[in-house]
Write an enzyme that holds these catalytic residues in place. Structure first.
Site, PDB file in Angstrom:
ATOM      1  N   LYS A   8      -4.254   2.940  -2.648  1.00 39.73           N
ATOM      2  CA  LYS A   8      -4.963   3.155  -1.498  1.00 39.73           C
ATOM      3  C   LYS A   8      -4.863   4.588  -1.057  1.00 39.73           C
ATOM      4  O   LYS A   8      -3.823   4.727  -0.280  1.00 39.73           O
ATOM      5  CB  LYS A   8      -4.924   2.183  -0.200  1.00 39.73           C
ATOM      6  CG  LYS A   8      -5.646   0.966  -0.639  1.00 39.73           C
ATOM      7  CD  LYS A   8      -6.378   0.237   0.399  1.00 39.73           C
ATOM      8  CE  LYS A   8      -7.121  -0.879   0.206  1.00 39.73           C
ATOM      9  NZ  LYS A   8      -7.247  -1.796   1.082  1.00 39.73           N
TER      10      LYS A   8
ATOM     11  N   MET B 242      -7.653   9.075   9.242  1.00 42.33           N
ATOM     12  CA  MET B 242      -8.202   9.597   8.006  1.00 42.33           C
ATOM     13  C   MET B 242      -9.120  10.533   8.071  1.00 42.33           C
ATOM     14  O   MET B 242     -10.174  10.628   7.624  1.00 42.33           O
ATOM     15  CB  MET B 242      -8.881   8.326   7.460  1.00 42.33           C
ATOM     16  CG  MET B 242      -8.132   7.282   6.990  1.00 42.33           C
ATOM     17  SD  MET B 242      -8.957   5.696   6.490  1.00 42.33           S
ATOM     18  CE  MET B 242      -9.451   5.070   7.851  1.00 42.33           C
TER      19      MET B 242
ATOM     20  N   ASP C 198       0.879  -1.091  -0.068  1.00 40.85           N
ATOM     21  CA  ASP C 198       0.009  -0.042  -0.195  1.00 40.85           C
ATOM     22  C   ASP C 198       0.886   1.452  -0.033  1.00 40.85           C
ATOM     23  O   ASP C 198       1.953   1.307   0.263  1.00 40.85           O
ATOM     24  CB  ASP C 198      -1.019   0.016   1.384  1.00 40.85           C
ATOM     25  CG  ASP C 198      -2.225  -0.990   1.042  1.00 40.85           C
ATOM     26  OD1 ASP C 198      -2.267  -1.442   0.052  1.00 40.85           O
ATOM     27  OD2 ASP C 198      -2.817  -1.291   2.135  1.00 40.85           O
TER      28      ASP C 198
END
Ligand SMILES: C[S@@+](CC[C@H](N)C(=O)[O-])C[C@H]1O[C@@H](n2cnc3c(N)ncnc32)[C@H](O)[C@@H]1O
Length: 269
Positions: free
Chosen positions: A58, A173, A36
């Protein structure tokens, strides 16, 4: 043909020194590495030079490969008899979709193993001098995704309950939704003077920390690009005495003497 297998490996939060012994062992045996965006390139160098390296991307809202394609890729290489290392930032089962990949492997009858990693949820605050629990200050913490917009209905986190139920909130996030998350916490009873910190590229040379309170942290978040961990709670104040890592940029609580720890450069992509 020998049976293939897949190992879901946590690469830790960025500092290669935080890779586990088991993760390093598996990486050194890999024939295929599917990795990733948040995996430090220095860690990838540990795989054999002849191993096939596949970038799965991602990024919030912009997957390089859709999840179904990643699942199919893992199954494909394992069915061809290869040893596949699926390398993910932090821990594969903490907002890493590792569970979905394990389910796909299980469904396809592929043998798999999980090597947990050190999650950014704990390590990034630690490198900023913030323990997520502290005797007499915080006896509970919760790790949340900020990916869910609190103003949207549906399966988003229950901010009304979380606002005051947990001492320390760690939000991953959260860059795009942070002002709305802060608004939801304030509207649901978290005091505006609650300390808060934003830590970007934690555990790497590029670590940047911004500190404030719930009242002003959304303003301080302006211009900050992912990856960022947000910490909300009284434990943030401990940073004034516990900040120890060299930082590219820090506000509010600059630390005078810190050991120089050389980390390989993070490569924002
Ligand atoms: C898809 S989640 C994956 C979390 C990962 N599985 C873990 O356990 O750390 C990605 C988020 O983790 C956080 N993150 C990961 N590494 C980070 C770092 N070095 N510094 C700051 N935030 C980080 C950010 O919130 C980022 O948006």
């Amino acid at each position: 043909m020998r049976p293939g297998r897949v190992c879901l490996v946590g690469a830790g939060p960025g500092d290669p020194g935080l890779l586990t012994v088991r993760a390093l062992e598996r990486l050194r045996e890999a024939e295929v590495v599917v990795y990733d965006r948040l995996v430090n390139p220095a860690i990838l160098d540990e795989a054999p030079p002849e191993a096939l390296r596949i970038f799965a991307g991602k990024r919030v809202g912009a997957h390089c490969l859709p999840q179904a394609a990643i699942n199919a890729l893992l199954v494909h290489h394992a069915e061809a008899g290869r040893f596949v290392v699926r390398l993910k930032g932090g821990d594969p089962f903490v907002f890493g979709r590792g569970g979905e990949e394990a389910l796909a492997l299980s469904k396809a009858g592929i043998a798999f193993e999980v090597v947990p990693g050190i999650s950014s949820a704990i390590a990034v605050p630690a490198y900023a001098g913030i323990p997520v629990t502290h005797r007499g200050v915080a006896a509970s913490f919760a790790v949340l995704t900020g990916h869910e917009d609190p103003s949207k209905a549906g399966d988003a986190a229950d901010w009304a309950k979380l606002a005051t139920a947990v001492d320390t909130l760690v939000v991953l996030m959260a860059v795009g939704t942070f002002p709305r998350i802060v608004g939801a916490l304030l509207a649901n009873g978290r005091p505006p003077e609650t300390p808060a910190a934003l830590i970007r590229w934690g555990t790497t040379e590029a670590q940047e920390v911004r500190v404030g309170t719930l009242a002003d942290i959304a303003g301080r978040a302006r211009g900050l690009e992912p990856p960022v961990v947000a910490v909300i709670g009284e434990v943030v104040q401990l940073r004034q005495r516990l900040a120890w890592a060299v930082e590219a940029a820090a506000d509010v609580c600059p630390v005078r003497a810190r050991p120089a720890v050389a980390f390989p450069s993070a490569t924002p992509v």
